[in-house]
Design an enzyme around this catalytic site. Sequence first.
Site, PDB file in Angstrom:
ATOM      1  N   ASP A  68      -3.846 -68.185 -13.508  1.00 48.44           N
ATOM      2  CA  ASP A  68      -4.513 -68.489 -12.249  1.00 48.44           C
ATOM      3  C   ASP A  68      -3.519 -68.361 -11.101  1.00 48.44           C
ATOM      4  O   ASP A  68      -2.718 -67.420 -11.066  1.00 48.44           O
ATOM      5  CB  ASP A  68      -5.097 -69.910 -12.331  1.00 48.44           C
ATOM      6  N   HIS A 102      -6.151 -73.559  -6.508  1.00 48.72           N
ATOM      7  CA  HIS A 102      -7.185 -73.184  -7.480  1.00 48.72           C
ATOM      8  C   HIS A 102      -6.768 -73.505  -8.911  1.00 48.72           C
ATOM      9  O   HIS A 102      -7.491 -74.163  -9.661  1.00 48.72           O
ATOM     10  CB  HIS A 102      -7.484 -71.701  -7.321  1.00 48.72           C
ATOM     11  N   ASN A 201     -19.269 -65.443  -9.413  1.00 50.39           N
ATOM     12  CA  ASN A 201     -20.134 -66.124  -8.433  1.00 50.39           C
ATOM     13  C   ASN A 201     -20.869 -65.157  -7.519  1.00 50.39           C
ATOM     14  O   ASN A 201     -21.164 -65.484  -6.376  1.00 50.39           O
ATOM     15  CB  ASN A 201     -19.282 -67.055  -7.567  1.00 50.39           C
ATOM     16  N   SER A 267     -15.559 -70.790 -11.744  1.00 47.75           N
ATOM     17  CA  SER A 267     -14.141 -71.057 -11.992  1.00 47.75           C
ATOM     18  C   SER A 267     -13.924 -72.461 -12.535  1.00 47.75           C
ATOM     19  O   SER A 267     -13.029 -72.694 -13.346  1.00 47.75           O
ATOM     20  CB  SER A 267     -13.336 -70.923 -10.689  1.00 47.75           C
TER      21      SER A 267
END
Length: 398
Positions: A68, A102, A201, A267
Amino acid sequence: MRGFRAGAVVALLATIALVPAVPARAEPSCTPASGQPIAGVPWPQARYDVRRLSGIADGTGITVAVIDSGVDASHAQLAHVVLPGEDLLTPGGTGRRDCVGHGTAVASIIAAAPVSGVDFAGLAPGVRILPFRVTEREVVDGRAQGQDGPPGGLAKAIRDAADRAQVINLSLTQEVDDPQLRAAVGYAVARDVVVVAAVGNQHRETGTDPLSYPAGYPGVLGVGAIDENGVRVSQSQVGAYVSVVAPGSGVVAAAPGHGLGRYDGTSFAAPFVAATAALVRQYHPGIHAADVIRRILATTDPAPGDRPSSAYGYGILNPYRAVTEQLANPRPAAVGAAAGAAAGAVAPLTGPGPAGSPPARGAALVVALIGILLAGLIALAANVLPRGTTRGWRPGGP
């Protein structure tokens, strides 16, 4: 909706194992915005009853790689669980800094330690997090910004993670089927690693969405997002690569530095599934990745529509059932883009299950029917066996 881009990659946006001290290395210099206190038990933690789970399994002995934006190892709820990983953006870095937030949020959903006065905790606080910093390319309201990852960086991170972890979480997507990425995922699957990926998304208004990767690769658990009512989040993509759904709306998770934030998107649904895989691997030592996947898919809660469906996969994740229930046989389920064609691949369950649950009632009924059939077979044996011998004991056709 926020996310990241690295080349073609878009990131969608207990007992604690002590981690040895890490020598000073070149880490990124940044001051990300911290979170704030959020009172009350978040709805995903209430749904999954983290305290009940912690009495059974907490992920101790399992390493989960989070590929990530890095993971902030200084956060109080992550301070003792983040191993030295890799930084594909800053040479010599360990992935233990997060300038975007994130990756820290994702890791905390998996492994945040319980802290006095904080109602949020991770689903598997006993695991170790292996961080890989591969991108900071945020996508905010459709606009890309931030540092991009190097070509081949994601594939390298997956291969390196497969050599050190039992579970890999990929809260990122890309639209292009990259041969390096496909090969890296195949390498991880071949090494018996459970690979979990967000599906994306970017749902269109109607119909199914184009394949997203790495969720669409064979052997990968593709995760969609639901809200507190168990309804698919409108942006959560739809397609045969959706294996299962998990909380992805109003999800509370750690923010860099300190405090918490609220997050939306697939996520943040993926790490609930990755944490569940870690719990299963701890509770069932020696279990293979394919059987972990099958266990997760066979123990889901019902979701709207058929099972599997392109919107909800096999249903809504249920970590407690995934860990504790017994499967009827060892057949693994197909996942990735092939999941939509595998409606019969997940076998039914047998106990323990909740009292009066359909699997328990079904087992009792089967036992009763077997008793009746045995009595009838004994009475008919003299007549049936000779005829069976004549026919070669083949079942008759339809």
